[in-house]
Design a protein around this motif. Structure first.
Motif, mmCIF file in Angstrom:
data_model
loop_
_atom_site.group_PDB
_atom_site.id
_atom_site.type_symbol
_atom_site.label_atom_id
_atom_site.label_comp_id
_atom_site.label_asym_id
_atom_site.label_seq_id
_atom_site.Cartn_x
_atom_site.Cartn_y
_atom_site.Cartn_z
ATOM 1 N N THR A 247 -36.017 128.385 50.891
ATOM 2 C CA THR A 247 -35.201 126.615 51.440
ATOM 3 C C THR A 247 -34.527 126.151 50.817
ATOM 4 O O THR A 247 -33.549 125.478 51.552
ATOM 5 C CB THR A 247 -36.802 125.421 51.289
ATOM 6 O OG1 THR A 247 -38.456 126.033 51.705
ATOM 7 C CG2 THR A 247 -36.116 124.216 52.140
ATOM 8 N N VAL A 248 -34.280 126.003 49.929
ATOM 9 C CA VAL A 248 -33.754 125.205 48.726
ATOM 10 C C VAL A 248 -32.320 126.521 49.066
ATOM 11 O O VAL A 248 -30.868 125.394 49.717
ATOM 12 C CB VAL A 248 -33.539 125.348 47.393
ATOM 13 C CG1 VAL A 248 -31.985 125.094 46.620
ATOM 14 C CG2 VAL A 248 -34.338 124.418 47.401
ATOM 15 N N ILE A 249 -31.966 127.356 49.123
ATOM 16 C CA ILE A 249 -31.095 128.311 49.650
ATOM 17 C C ILE A 249 -30.664 128.917 50.994
ATOM 18 O O ILE A 249 -29.149 128.276 51.056
ATOM 19 C CB ILE A 249 -31.366 129.594 48.879
ATOM 20 C CG1 ILE A 249 -31.556 129.762 47.245
ATOM 21 C CG2 ILE A 249 -30.296 130.899 49.161
ATOM 22 C CD1 ILE A 249 -32.232 130.980 47.076
ATOM 23 N N LEU A 250 -31.512 128.071 51.667
ATOM 24 C CA LEU A 250 -30.981 128.697 53.134
ATOM 25 C C LEU A 250 -31.085 127.768 53.600
ATOM 26 O O LEU A 250 -29.721 127.660 54.704
ATOM 27 C CB LEU A 250 -32.516 129.701 54.156
ATOM 28 C CG LEU A 250 -32.853 130.913 53.444
ATOM 29 C CD1 LEU A 250 -33.850 131.776 54.648
ATOM 30 C CD2 LEU A 250 -30.940 131.773 53.540
ATOM 31 N N ARG A 251 -31.607 126.779 53.906
ATOM 32 C CA ARG A 251 -31.711 125.192 54.227
ATOM 33 C C ARG A 251 -30.959 124.560 53.457
ATOM 34 O O ARG A 251 -29.974 123.400 54.960
ATOM 35 C CB ARG A 251 -32.493 124.448 54.521
ATOM 36 C CG ARG A 251 -33.054 123.530 55.395
ATOM 37 C CD ARG A 251 -33.919 123.087 55.693
ATOM 38 N NE ARG A 251 -34.088 121.094 56.162
ATOM 39 C CZ ARG A 251 -35.370 120.637 56.679
ATOM 40 N NH1 ARG A 251 -36.446 120.972 56.249
ATOM 41 N NH2 ARG A 251 -35.734 119.899 57.224
ATOM 42 N N TYR A 252 -30.460 123.622 52.391
ATOM 43 C CA TYR A 252 -29.437 123.548 51.741
ATOM 44 C C TYR A 252 -28.095 124.307 51.364
ATOM 45 O O TYR A 252 -26.963 123.672 51.811
ATOM 46 C CB TYR A 252 -30.113 123.204 51.222
ATOM 47 C CG TYR A 252 -31.305 121.987 50.795
ATOM 48 C CD1 TYR A 252 -30.642 120.355 52.313
ATOM 49 C CD2 TYR A 252 -32.726 122.149 51.069
ATOM 50 C CE1 TYR A 252 -32.572 119.629 52.232
ATOM 51 C CE2 TYR A 252 -33.801 121.384 51.271
ATOM 52 C CZ TYR A 252 -33.177 119.724 52.173
ATOM 53 O OH TYR A 252 -34.688 119.304 52.854
ATOM 54 N N ALA A 253 -28.113 125.056 50.571
ATOM 55 C CA ALA A 253 -27.180 125.635 50.381
ATOM 56 C C ALA A 253 -26.254 126.276 51.282
ATOM 57 O O ALA A 253 -24.672 126.252 51.249
ATOM 58 C CB ALA A 253 -27.786 126.881 48.667
ATOM 59 N N PHE A 254 -26.901 126.836 52.540
ATOM 60 C CA PHE A 254 -26.228 128.178 52.725
ATOM 61 C C PHE A 254 -25.786 127.369 54.244
ATOM 62 O O PHE A 254 -24.103 127.523 54.072
ATOM 63 C CB PHE A 254 -27.671 128.848 53.581
ATOM 64 C CG PHE A 254 -26.022 130.149 54.165
ATOM 65 C CD1 PHE A 254 -25.055 131.173 54.143
ATOM 66 C CD2 PHE A 254 -26.966 129.873 56.303
ATOM 67 C CE1 PHE A 254 -24.710 131.424 54.889
ATOM 68 C CE2 PHE A 254 -26.022 130.643 56.331
ATOM 69 C CZ PHE A 254 -25.044 131.808 56.140
ATOM 70 N N ARG A 255 -26.179 126.394 54.779
ATOM 71 C CA ARG A 255 -25.448 125.641 55.259
ATOM 72 C C ARG A 255 -24.243 124.653 54.777
ATOM 73 O O ARG A 255 -23.400 124.627 55.594
ATOM 74 C CB ARG A 255 -26.277 124.070 55.900
ATOM 75 C CG ARG A 255 -25.986 123.053 56.961
ATOM 76 C CD ARG A 255 -26.999 122.785 57.581
ATOM 77 N NE ARG A 255 -26.269 121.566 58.997
ATOM 78 C CZ ARG A 255 -27.327 121.045 59.361
ATOM 79 N NH1 ARG A 255 -28.683 120.803 59.257
ATOM 80 N NH2 ARG A 255 -26.259 120.290 60.868
ATOM 81 N N ASN A 256 -24.103 124.146 53.556
ATOM 82 C CA ASN A 256 -23.092 123.872 53.517
ATOM 83 C C ASN A 256 -21.926 124.230 52.764
ATOM 84 O O ASN A 256 -20.924 124.003 52.554
ATOM 85 C CB ASN A 256 -23.663 122.430 51.539
ATOM 86 C CG ASN A 256 -24.112 121.552 52.547
ATOM 87 O OD1 ASN A 256 -23.402 120.756 52.186
ATOM 88 N ND2 ASN A 256 -25.901 121.604 52.278
ATOM 89 N N ALA A 257 -22.617 125.943 52.538
ATOM 90 C CA ALA A 257 -21.480 127.283 52.392
ATOM 91 C C ALA A 257 -21.143 127.854 53.257
ATOM 92 O O ALA A 257 -20.374 128.842 53.292
ATOM 93 C CB ALA A 257 -22.153 127.874 50.846
ATOM 94 N N MET A 258 -21.662 127.009 54.587
ATOM 95 C CA MET A 258 -20.670 127.883 55.888
ATOM 96 C C MET A 258 -19.594 127.390 56.590
ATOM 97 O O MET A 258 -19.038 128.486 56.767
ATOM 98 C CB MET A 258 -22.260 127.419 56.695
ATOM 99 C CG MET A 258 -23.223 127.883 57.361
ATOM 100 S SD MET A 258 -24.433 127.625 58.505
ATOM 101 C CE MET A 258 -23.399 128.460 59.868
ATOM 102 N N LEU A 259 -19.268 126.283 56.511
ATOM 103 C CA LEU A 259 -17.781 126.199 56.056
ATOM 104 C C LEU A 259 -16.371 127.548 56.192
ATOM 105 O O LEU A 259 -16.316 126.954 57.370
ATOM 106 C CB LEU A 259 -17.543 124.544 56.311
ATOM 107 C CG LEU A 259 -17.593 123.674 57.063
ATOM 108 C CD1 LEU A 259 -17.858 121.856 56.159
ATOM 109 C CD2 LEU A 259 -18.029 123.693 58.759
#
Length: 337
Positions: A247-259
């Motif tokens: 959850t931490v990696i996909l929902r929070y970290a990756f979404r913020n790293a997507m830009l």
């Protein structure tokens, strides 16, 4: 968001004007005389001059440019001297082949590069991280035409696993009924699974060639962006709150790293639009890139100008889609707009 989109569309106009002017001037300074080329080596000076006059090349550059603008205003990109067909018709018939190849390569590179970049960031210093570095180094080091020829030599000539590089379909398959121009989609719509399998088989090598070139910047940017986000305070807070790693990696970290990753996808797509010119020649792919190369060799101005204008429109549309994607990924972008 609508207001920002309209502003973006307004800024497109000067860009397209610049593309039209620069493309017209560049085609006129290229070496070679299209009239002499199509007249043939045995033609006399009078025949060459007659062809030049019929093409309007005897006029001054300002007159030729005004004539070109008038044709553009009517939606007329001229005729291709090599085929005798309107350039717009040639582009419309060949663009789906190039788009199918480019989008397939981009999708394949995303499927490999994004998970690889995430795993390399999460397991920094592990063998996955080293594998990511090796793959990205190979991707940026190998020219696409060399990779394409290498794949053909290994998988077609040596191993016999891949079909002959003869275009979108092998010699024993028939193109599906035209609906979208994408053979993958049209064959499924027609329920022709044999043609679908033949299309996939022909796509594998050229798409893999371009995907290897594309996945390097995507994987590197995904890894770098994920490393930056994983070291943030809110990620440490999420872990301390007891959330599981997925959850931490996909929902929070990756979404913020997507830009940054989405920005890189736009750049990679523009690179692929240029790289497909070489890949299409290697695999005899009947796309817009090979059409432009043949026209350039023959000093045929109209197809080259039409190709550059089409690529500019695709690139501008892609940038607009990326700007809209920013607002979907990060609501703060919508508020700033």
């Amino acid at each position: 968001m609508l207001r920002a989109t309209l502003k973006r569309l307004v800024t497109i106009v000067p860009t397209l004007i610049g593309v039209v002017v620069v493309t017209f001037l560049l085609t006129r300074v290229l070496p070679g005389d299209p009239a002499a080329y199509f007249a043939g080596p045995t033609a006399d000076a009078a025949s060459i001059e007659q062809i030049r006059k019929s093409l309007g090349l005897d006029q001054s550059l300002p007159q030729q440019f005004l004539r070109y603008l008038g044709d553009l205003a009517r939606g007329d990109l001229g005729n291709a001297l090599s085929t005798g067909q309107p350039v717009l018709k040639e582009i419309a018939s060949r663009l789906p082949a190039s788009a199918e190849l480019t989008l397939s390569a981009l999708a394949l590179s995303i499927l490999i590069a994004v998970p690889l970049g995430i795993l390399a960031a999460v397991k920094e210093g592990s063998w996955i991280d080293h594998l990511c570095r090796v793959v990205t180094t190979a991707g940026v080091s190998l020219p696409v035409f060399f990779t394409g020829v290498l794949f053909v030599c290994i998988f077609y000539y040596r191993l016999g696993w891949a079909p002959a590089p003869v275009g979108r379909l092998d010699l024993y398959s028939v193109a599906p009924p035209h609906v979208t121009g994408f053979f993958l989609i049209d064959s499924l719509l027609a329920g022709d699974f044999d043609t679908f399998r033949a299309t996939v088989a022909q796509l594998i090598l050229p798409a893999s060639t371009m995907a290897l070139f594309a996945l390097a910047p995507i994987a590197r940017m995904t890894r770098a962006s994920m490393l930056s986000v994983l070291s943030s305070e809110f990620i440490r807070t999420a872990r301390a709150s007891g959330l599981n790693s997925r959850t931490v990696i996909l929902r929070y970290a990756f979404r913020n790293a997507m830009l940054p990753v989405v920005t890189t996808l736009g750049m990679v797509f523009s690179f692929l639009l240029g790289a497909n010119v070489l890949v299409e020649k290697v695999f005899a792919w009947p796309g817009i890139g090979s059409f432009a190369v043949e026209a350039l060799i023959q000093s045929d101005y109209a197809p080259v100008q039409g190709f550059v204008l089409a690529m500019a429109l695709l690139y501008v549309a892609l940038n607009l889609m990326i700007d809209l994607a920013y607002g979907v990924i990060d609501p703060r972008v919508r508020l700033e707009a």
